[in-house]
Scaffold this active site. Structure first.
Site, PDB file in Angstrom:
ATOM      1  N   TYR A  53      -7.272   7.445   7.452  1.00  0.00           N
ATOM      2  CA  TYR A  53      -6.547   7.101   6.216  1.00  0.00           C
ATOM      3  C   TYR A  53      -6.113   5.639   6.227  1.00  0.00           C
ATOM      4  O   TYR A  53      -5.619   5.120   7.230  1.00  0.00           O
ATOM      5  CB  TYR A  53      -5.332   8.022   6.017  1.00  0.00           C
ATOM      6  CG  TYR A  53      -5.708   9.431   5.577  1.00  0.00           C
ATOM      7  CD1 TYR A  53      -7.010   9.762   5.214  1.00  0.00           C
ATOM      8  CD2 TYR A  53      -4.754  10.435   5.523  1.00  0.00           C
ATOM      9  CE1 TYR A  53      -7.358  11.048   4.814  1.00  0.00           C
ATOM     10  CE2 TYR A  53      -5.086  11.729   5.121  1.00  0.00           C
ATOM     11  CZ  TYR A  53      -6.403  12.026   4.772  1.00  0.00           C
ATOM     12  OH  TYR A  53      -6.726  13.304   4.379  1.00  0.00           O
ATOM     13  N   PHE A 218      -4.612  13.784 -15.448  1.00  0.00           N
ATOM     14  CA  PHE A 218      -3.701  13.087 -16.358  1.00  0.00           C
ATOM     15  C   PHE A 218      -4.413  12.071 -17.235  1.00  0.00           C
ATOM     16  O   PHE A 218      -3.989  11.793 -18.329  1.00  0.00           O
ATOM     17  CB  PHE A 218      -2.586  12.383 -15.574  1.00  0.00           C
ATOM     18  CG  PHE A 218      -1.847  13.308 -14.669  1.00  0.00           C
ATOM     19  CD1 PHE A 218      -0.950  14.234 -15.192  1.00  0.00           C
ATOM     20  CD2 PHE A 218      -2.057  13.288 -13.298  1.00  0.00           C
ATOM     21  CE1 PHE A 218      -0.289  15.116 -14.358  1.00  0.00           C
ATOM     22  CE2 PHE A 218      -1.395  14.158 -12.461  1.00  0.00           C
ATOM     23  CZ  PHE A 218      -0.510  15.077 -12.993  1.00  0.00           C
TER      24      PHE A 218
HETATM   25  N1  LIG Z   1      -9.163  16.947   3.917  1.00  0.00           N
HETATM   26  C1  LIG Z   1      -9.668  16.102   3.037  1.00  0.00           C
HETATM   27  O1  LIG Z   1     -10.898  15.887   2.972  1.00  0.00           O
HETATM   28  C2  LIG Z   1      -8.744  15.411   2.086  1.00  0.00           C
HETATM   29  C3  LIG Z   1      -9.253  14.670   1.005  1.00  0.00           C
HETATM   30  C4  LIG Z   1      -8.343  14.052   0.143  1.00  0.00           C
HETATM   31  C5  LIG Z   1      -6.969  14.221   0.345  1.00  0.00           C
HETATM   32  N2  LIG Z   1      -6.508  14.929   1.421  1.00  0.00           N
HETATM   33  C6  LIG Z   1      -5.062  15.132   1.642  1.00  0.00           C
HETATM   34  O2  LIG Z   1      -4.482  15.621   0.440  1.00  0.00           O
HETATM   35  C7  LIG Z   1      -3.387  14.798   0.080  1.00  0.00           C
HETATM   36  C8  LIG Z   1      -3.196  14.820  -1.410  1.00  0.00           C
HETATM   37  O3  LIG Z   1      -4.375  14.315  -2.064  1.00  0.00           O
HETATM   38  P1  LIG Z   1      -4.212  13.411  -3.364  1.00  0.00           P
HETATM   39  O4  LIG Z   1      -3.429  12.207  -3.037  1.00  0.00           O
HETATM   40  O5  LIG Z   1      -5.552  13.242  -3.981  1.00  0.00           O
HETATM   41  O6  LIG Z   1      -3.264  14.404  -4.236  1.00  0.00           O
HETATM   42  P2  LIG Z   1      -3.015  14.540  -5.783  1.00  0.00           P
HETATM   43  O7  LIG Z   1      -1.611  14.963  -5.928  1.00  0.00           O
HETATM   44  O8  LIG Z   1      -4.070  15.385  -6.401  1.00  0.00           O
HETATM   45  O9  LIG Z   1      -3.208  13.090  -6.379  1.00  0.00           O
HETATM   46  C9  LIG Z   1      -2.273  12.080  -6.157  1.00  0.00           C
HETATM   47  C10 LIG Z   1      -2.526  11.008  -7.206  1.00  0.00           C
HETATM   48  O10 LIG Z   1      -2.106  11.530  -8.473  1.00  0.00           O
HETATM   49  C11 LIG Z   1      -1.192  10.624  -9.044  1.00  0.00           C
HETATM   50  N3  LIG Z   1      -0.182  11.373  -9.787  1.00  0.00           N
HETATM   51  C12 LIG Z   1       0.679  12.290  -9.293  1.00  0.00           C
HETATM   52  N4  LIG Z   1       1.479  12.771 -10.279  1.00  0.00           N
HETATM   53  C13 LIG Z   1       1.103  12.133 -11.394  1.00  0.00           C
HETATM   54  C14 LIG Z   1       1.550  12.190 -12.746  1.00  0.00           C
HETATM   55  N5  LIG Z   1       2.539  13.020 -13.120  1.00  0.00           N
HETATM   56  N6  LIG Z   1       0.943  11.391 -13.664  1.00  0.00           N
HETATM   57  C15 LIG Z   1      -0.064  10.561 -13.292  1.00  0.00           C
HETATM   58  N7  LIG Z   1      -0.531  10.455 -12.020  1.00  0.00           N
HETATM   59  C16 LIG Z   1       0.051  11.233 -11.086  1.00  0.00           C
HETATM   60  C17 LIG Z   1      -0.565   9.887  -7.878  1.00  0.00           C
HETATM   61  O11 LIG Z   1      -0.081   8.650  -8.314  1.00  0.00           O
HETATM   62  P3  LIG Z   1       1.274   8.028  -7.673  1.00  0.00           P
HETATM   63  O12 LIG Z   1       0.929   7.686  -6.264  1.00  0.00           O
HETATM   64  O13 LIG Z   1       1.494   6.832  -8.568  1.00  0.00           O
HETATM   65  O14 LIG Z   1       2.351   9.039  -7.808  1.00  0.00           O
HETATM   66  C18 LIG Z   1      -1.739   9.749  -6.928  1.00  0.00           C
HETATM   67  O15 LIG Z   1      -2.538   8.636  -7.278  1.00  0.00           O
HETATM   68  C19 LIG Z   1      -3.728  13.434   0.698  1.00  0.00           C
HETATM   69  O16 LIG Z   1      -2.594  12.616   0.913  1.00  0.00           O
HETATM   70  C20 LIG Z   1      -4.334  13.854   2.025  1.00  0.00           C
HETATM   71  O17 LIG Z   1      -3.291  14.146   2.925  1.00  0.00           O
HETATM   72  C21 LIG Z   1      -7.371  15.542   2.277  1.00  0.00           C
END
Ligand SMILES: NC(=O)c1ccc[n+]([C@@H]2O[C@H](COP(=O)([O-])OP(=O)(O)OC[C@H]3O[C@@H](n4cnc5c(N)ncnc54)[C@H](OP(=O)(O)O)[C@@H]3O)[C@@H](O)[C@H]2O)c1
Length: 300
Positions: A53, A218
């Site tokens: 990451y 969103f």
């Molecule tokens: N195992 C794997 O292959 C894998 C792959 C991907 C991710 N992951 C894990 O899963 C976790 C979560 O993934 P993710 O970050 O993609 O989660 P997510 O919650 O689906 O997406 C987060 C994104 O959505 C935005 N967001 C959240 N609330 C919002 C709203 N109300 N309006 C507009 N945008 C909004 C956030 O922006 P802001 O930051 O501005 O709030 C951020 O850019 C990662 O941190 C990681 O630990 C694992």
């Protein structure tokens, strides 16, 4: 906050905080420490990392914050991953994007993670992606050694399909404890191809990555996203939820498979909104309306 029993001596918080985007948040280590404390005070005690990451930087950013208050380590569970190798300015020796689940790579990756995270042990180590070049015996040797040395307590996988899970499990002297998979109302693949059923069959709680589809729901302009937003807004009004993000979390949390969503935002107000979604109950009509609006057609 509710906790999910992963083993007889390891539980995760019902919501996990993911640190994939930590390096984008441009925080000081004091800010990161405040964020960790914000989570812990609200019962989010499980943190999800991976070696790669932030181009191999996020674990160390977290570790530098934890080093300011090492007593917090015992109040949290740390999940991290290994097995993906990325070309990066921080790893000039990496020539191509590939997977490596050799014994040597897994053990070295854990040593790096321990060093970066400023901890003596990892609660759960996941193989980040299924590796077409995987040698189950080598993975088993690495896991066994890491467990024996007290460096990793439990092991799991991420993005594994059922045959990949079964193959690796067949070599291991202990049970894999989770599969971290992409699950959201926008991305249905793992609901449709049997991967979620595998978790139910094995009685393991899956961790859901990108529960808000990485933010796509969103702002994406495709038909599916637009359709889904309309339905989520309707269900938001019916349930009194505060936004469609809460309905997206509730859609996963209401599923009987004990899905553990990983929150991807670093903004405390968005983390608190995720916590509030734990109180939202969806009925069958609402759950299926959301499913069908994502699929674009009714269930048969
Ligand atoms: N195992 C794997 O292959 C894998 C792959 C991907 C991710 N992951 C894990 O899963 C976790 C979560 O993934 P993710 O970050 O993609 O989660 P997510 O919650 O689906 O997406 C987060 C994104 O959505 C935005 N967001 C959240 N609330 C919002 C709203 N109300 N309006 C507009 N945008 C909004 C956030 O922006 P802001 O930051 O501005 O709030 C951020 O850019 C990662 O941190 C990681 O630990 C694992």
């Amino acid at each position: 906050m509710q906790r999910i029993e992963m083993t007889n001596d390891l539980s995760y918080s019902r919501l996990v905080h993911g640190l994939w985007r930590l390096s984008d948040w441009n925080q000081s280590k004091e800010d990161t420490l405040s964020l960790i404390e914000h989570n812990l005070e609200r019962g989010i005690t499980t943190f999800d990392h991976a070696d790669i990451y932030g181009s191999y930087t996020c674990e160390a950013l977290f570790g530098e914050a934890l080093e300011l208050k090492p007593s917090l380590r015992d109040k949290m569970e740390i999940v991290t991953k290994c097995g993906i190798v990325l070309p990066s300015e921080n790893r000039p020796q990496h020539k191509t994007h590939h997977y490596n689940t050799s014994r040597e790579h897994i053990v070295q990756s854990v040593e790096n993670s321990l060093d970066n995270l400023k901890t003596d042990y990892i609660d759960t180590l996941l193989i980040h992606r299924p590796d077409p070049f995987m040698d189950g015996e080598e993975v088993a040797e690495a896991f066994t050694q890491l467990k024996k040395d007290g460096k990793v307590r439990y092991f799991g996988v991420s993005n594994f399909k059922d045959h990949q899970w079964d193959m690796l499990q067949s070599y291991l002297p202990f049970d894999l404890i989770t599969n971290q998979i992409e699950l959201s109302a926008y991305h249905l693949e793992n609901f449709e191809d049997g991967t979620l059923n595998l978790c139910q069959e094995k009685r393991i709680s899956p961790m859901a990555w990108s529960p808000l589809a990485g933010g796509q729901v969103f702002h994406a302009e495709d038909e599916k996203a637009a359709r889904l937003r309309d339905t989520l807004e309707k269900v938001q009004q019916e349930t009194g939820a505060d936004g469609i993000d809460q309905v997206l979390y509730a859609w996963l949390l209401n599923h009987p498979a004990n899905i553990i969503p990983i929150i991807g935002s670093g903004k405390t107000e968005r983390i608190d909104r995720a916590i509030a979604s734990l109180d939202i109950k969806l009925n069958h009509d609402q759950w299926f309306e959301i499913l069908q609006s994502s699929m674009g057609h009714d269930v048969p």
